[in-house]
Scaffold this motif. Sequence first.
Motif, PDB file in Angstrom:
ATOM      1  N   LEU A 159       0.516  -0.927   0.258  1.00 58.63           N
ATOM      2  CA  LEU A 159       0.304  -0.005   0.204  1.00 58.63           C
ATOM      3  C   LEU A 159       1.199   1.096   0.045  1.00 58.63           C
ATOM      4  O   LEU A 159       0.205   2.746  -0.341  1.00 58.63           O
ATOM      5  N   ASP A 160       1.742   1.336   0.745  1.00 52.23           N
ATOM      6  CA  ASP A 160       3.252   2.810   0.820  1.00 52.23           C
ATOM      7  C   ASP A 160       3.529   2.759  -0.500  1.00 52.23           C
ATOM      8  O   ASP A 160       3.675   3.399  -1.383  1.00 52.23           O
ATOM      9  N   THR A 161       4.291   1.616  -1.363  1.00 51.73           N
ATOM     10  CA  THR A 161       4.324   1.873  -2.676  1.00 51.73           C
ATOM     11  C   THR A 161       3.248   2.348  -3.660  1.00 51.73           C
ATOM     12  O   THR A 161       3.116   2.962  -4.470  1.00 51.73           O
ATOM     13  N   ILE A 162       2.316   1.186  -3.639  1.00 55.18           N
ATOM     14  CA  ILE A 162       1.199   2.759  -4.264  1.00 55.18           C
ATOM     15  C   ILE A 162       1.019   3.944  -4.219  1.00 55.18           C
ATOM     16  O   ILE A 162       0.220   4.681  -5.123  1.00 55.18           O
ATOM     17  N   ARG A 163       0.492   3.923  -3.015  1.00 62.67           N
ATOM     18  CA  ARG A 163       0.411   5.217  -2.354  1.00 62.67           C
ATOM     19  C   ARG A 163       1.566   6.368  -2.752  1.00 62.67           C
ATOM     20  O   ARG A 163       0.814   7.525  -3.355  1.00 62.67           O
ATOM     21  N   GLU A 164       2.764   5.788  -3.416  1.00 63.84           N
ATOM     22  CA  GLU A 164       3.912   6.754  -3.517  1.00 63.84           C
ATOM     23  C   GLU A 164       3.500   7.005  -5.274  1.00 63.84           C
ATOM     24  O   GLU A 164       4.588   8.148  -5.258  1.00 63.84           O
ATOM     25  N   THR A 165       3.447   6.051  -5.233  1.00 64.71           N
ATOM     26  CA  THR A 165       3.051   6.006  -7.303  1.00 64.71           C
ATOM     27  C   THR A 165       1.834   6.667  -7.349  1.00 64.71           C
ATOM     28  O   THR A 165       2.354   7.705  -8.464  1.00 64.71           O
ATOM     29  N   VAL A 166       1.615   6.976  -6.873  1.00 66.52           N
ATOM     30  CA  VAL A 166       0.206   7.814  -6.740  1.00 66.52           C
ATOM     31  C   VAL A 166       0.303   9.539  -6.419  1.00 66.52           C
ATOM     32  O   VAL A 166       0.095  10.511  -7.491  1.00 66.52           O
ATOM     33  N   CYS A 167       1.437   9.503  -5.798  1.00 68.14           N
ATOM     34  CA  CYS A 167       1.519  10.820  -4.891  1.00 68.14           C
ATOM     35  C   CYS A 167       2.488  10.851  -6.134  1.00 68.14           C
ATOM     36  O   CYS A 167       2.984  12.710  -6.884  1.00 68.14           O
ATOM     37  N   SER A 168       3.249  10.599  -6.834  1.00 65.36           N
ATOM     38  CA  SER A 168       4.677  10.964  -7.463  1.00 65.36           C
ATOM     39  C   SER A 168       3.811  11.122  -9.285  1.00 65.36           C
ATOM     40  O   SER A 168       3.776  12.654  -9.671  1.00 65.36           O
ATOM     41  N   LEU A 169       2.645  10.378  -9.642  1.00 69.46           N
ATOM     42  CA  LEU A 169       1.551  10.840 -10.674  1.00 69.46           C
ATOM     43  C   LEU A 169       1.352  12.153 -10.554  1.00 69.46           C
ATOM     44  O   LEU A 169       0.669  13.584 -11.469  1.00 69.46           O
ATOM     45  N   PHE A 170       0.428  12.228  -9.353  1.00 69.08           N
ATOM     46  CA  PHE A 170      -0.593  13.630  -9.002  1.00 69.08           C
ATOM     47  C   PHE A 170       0.714  14.726  -9.070  1.00 69.08           C
ATOM     48  O   PHE A 170       0.295  15.895  -9.412  1.00 69.08           O
ATOM     49  N   SER A 179       1.647  19.083  -3.148  1.00 69.35           N
ATOM     50  CA  SER A 179       1.996  17.330  -3.776  1.00 69.35           C
ATOM     51  C   SER A 179       1.054  16.679  -2.487  1.00 69.35           C
ATOM     52  O   SER A 179       1.305  17.042  -1.344  1.00 69.35           O
ATOM     53  N   PRO A 180       0.480  15.814  -2.350  1.00 67.99           N
ATOM     54  CA  PRO A 180      -0.713  14.947  -1.644  1.00 67.99           C
ATOM     55  C   PRO A 180       1.012  14.670  -0.697  1.00 67.99           C
ATOM     56  O   PRO A 180       1.999  13.459  -1.339  1.00 67.99           O
ATOM     57  N   ASP A 181       0.364  14.183   0.824  1.00 67.80           N
ATOM     58  CA  ASP A 181       0.851  13.515   1.452  1.00 67.80           C
ATOM     59  C   ASP A 181       0.890  11.869   1.448  1.00 67.80           C
ATOM     60  O   ASP A 181      -1.148  11.418   1.124  1.00 67.80           O
ATOM     61  N   THR A 182       1.200  11.260   1.204  1.00 68.90           N
ATOM     62  CA  THR A 182       0.872   9.587   1.360  1.00 68.90           C
ATOM     63  C   THR A 182       0.038   9.310   2.314  1.00 68.90           C
ATOM     64  O   THR A 182      -0.902   8.890   1.647  1.00 68.90           O
ATOM     65  N   ASP A 183      -0.286   9.524   3.595  1.00 69.59           N
ATOM     66  CA  ASP A 183      -1.054   9.029   4.310  1.00 69.59           C
ATOM     67  C   ASP A 183      -2.111  10.377   4.784  1.00 69.59           C
ATOM     68  O   ASP A 183      -3.023   9.345   4.933  1.00 69.59           O
ATOM     69  N   ALA A 184      -2.248  10.569   3.357  1.00 73.89           N
ATOM     70  CA  ALA A 184      -3.667  12.004   3.574  1.00 73.89           C
ATOM     71  C   ALA A 184      -4.376  11.747   1.861  1.00 73.89           C
ATOM     72  O   ALA A 184      -5.081  12.602   1.966  1.00 73.89           O
ATOM     73  N   LEU A 185      -3.916  10.296   1.458  1.00 69.93           N
ATOM     74  CA  LEU A 185      -4.896  10.418   0.006  1.00 69.93           C
ATOM     75  C   LEU A 185      -6.041  10.507   0.116  1.00 69.93           C
ATOM     76  O   LEU A 185      -6.212   9.795   1.395  1.00 69.93           O
ATOM     77  N   GLU A 186      -7.077  11.002  -0.282  1.00 67.08           N
ATOM     78  CA  GLU A 186      -9.008  10.864  -0.444  1.00 67.08           C
ATOM     79  C   GLU A 186      -9.068   9.356  -0.508  1.00 67.08           C
ATOM     80  O   GLU A 186      -9.919   8.880  -0.094  1.00 67.08           O
ATOM     81  N   LEU A 187      -8.205   8.817  -1.909  1.00 70.30           N
ATOM     82  CA  LEU A 187      -9.079   7.017  -1.638  1.00 70.30           C
ATOM     83  C   LEU A 187      -8.351   6.395  -1.261  1.00 70.30           C
ATOM     84  O   LEU A 187      -8.545   4.519  -0.702  1.00 70.30           O
ATOM     85  N   LEU A 188      -7.016   6.604  -0.798  1.00 68.03           N
ATOM     86  CA  LEU A 188      -6.046   5.059  -0.295  1.00 68.03           C
ATOM     87  C   LEU A 188      -5.603   4.967   1.654  1.00 68.03           C
ATOM     88  O   LEU A 188      -5.277   6.026   2.075  1.00 68.03           O
TER      89      LEU A 188
END
Length: 188
Positions: A159-170, A179-188
């Motif tokens: 899940l951390d890897t997914i969050r980091e990838t989402v934040c990177s793309l965003f 940039s979104p914080d990996t622990d504060a993403l809306e859907l993860l």
Amino acid sequence: MIGKYAFCPTSGASLSREAHYDEQGRPERVPQSDNLSPNAALESPLTMGKRRSSRRALTTYFRRCHRRHADPNEDLGRRAALAIGRLKRRACGRQERDLIVWFALGERLARDGFDVDWMTSHAEPRCPDCSGRLTYAMEPDGPVGRCGGSCDDTGDDRLDTIRETVCSLFAQTFPDDPSPDTDALELL
């Protein structure tokens, strides 16, 4: 997308429940035509979905899913289509996967003031390496998702890897936004 949420990667059409088997015994399903994809059954090949779909397919999937939860919102549909287009253009490597684009889209729409909680019902986090299902365990810092297929022996939180990838793309797609914080993403 693949798995439970699979759709036609070309048109975004829903897939039939009935599977057909190719000469090697692999299951494939037929795209189903509807008012969002009127010619899907005619123009799209048999499929079980793909990890990466076209912009058109992901936009159609978004519209179909949103229709299940609320009345169509033209402003939301337009913003989603524009954001999907931008995300798809900027994505590369793992970022191109529908799942990553879906979660980054949710973050973009939430920042634009839209309710996106319903989007979690239409995507399942999967292992970023092998696309296998994740197994979850509750740890003191919260839930941890590990590859259910054991594609790596490290036991890292996927899940951390997914969050980091989402934040990177965003961050690449919307550089003017914080940039979104990996622990504060809306859907993860």
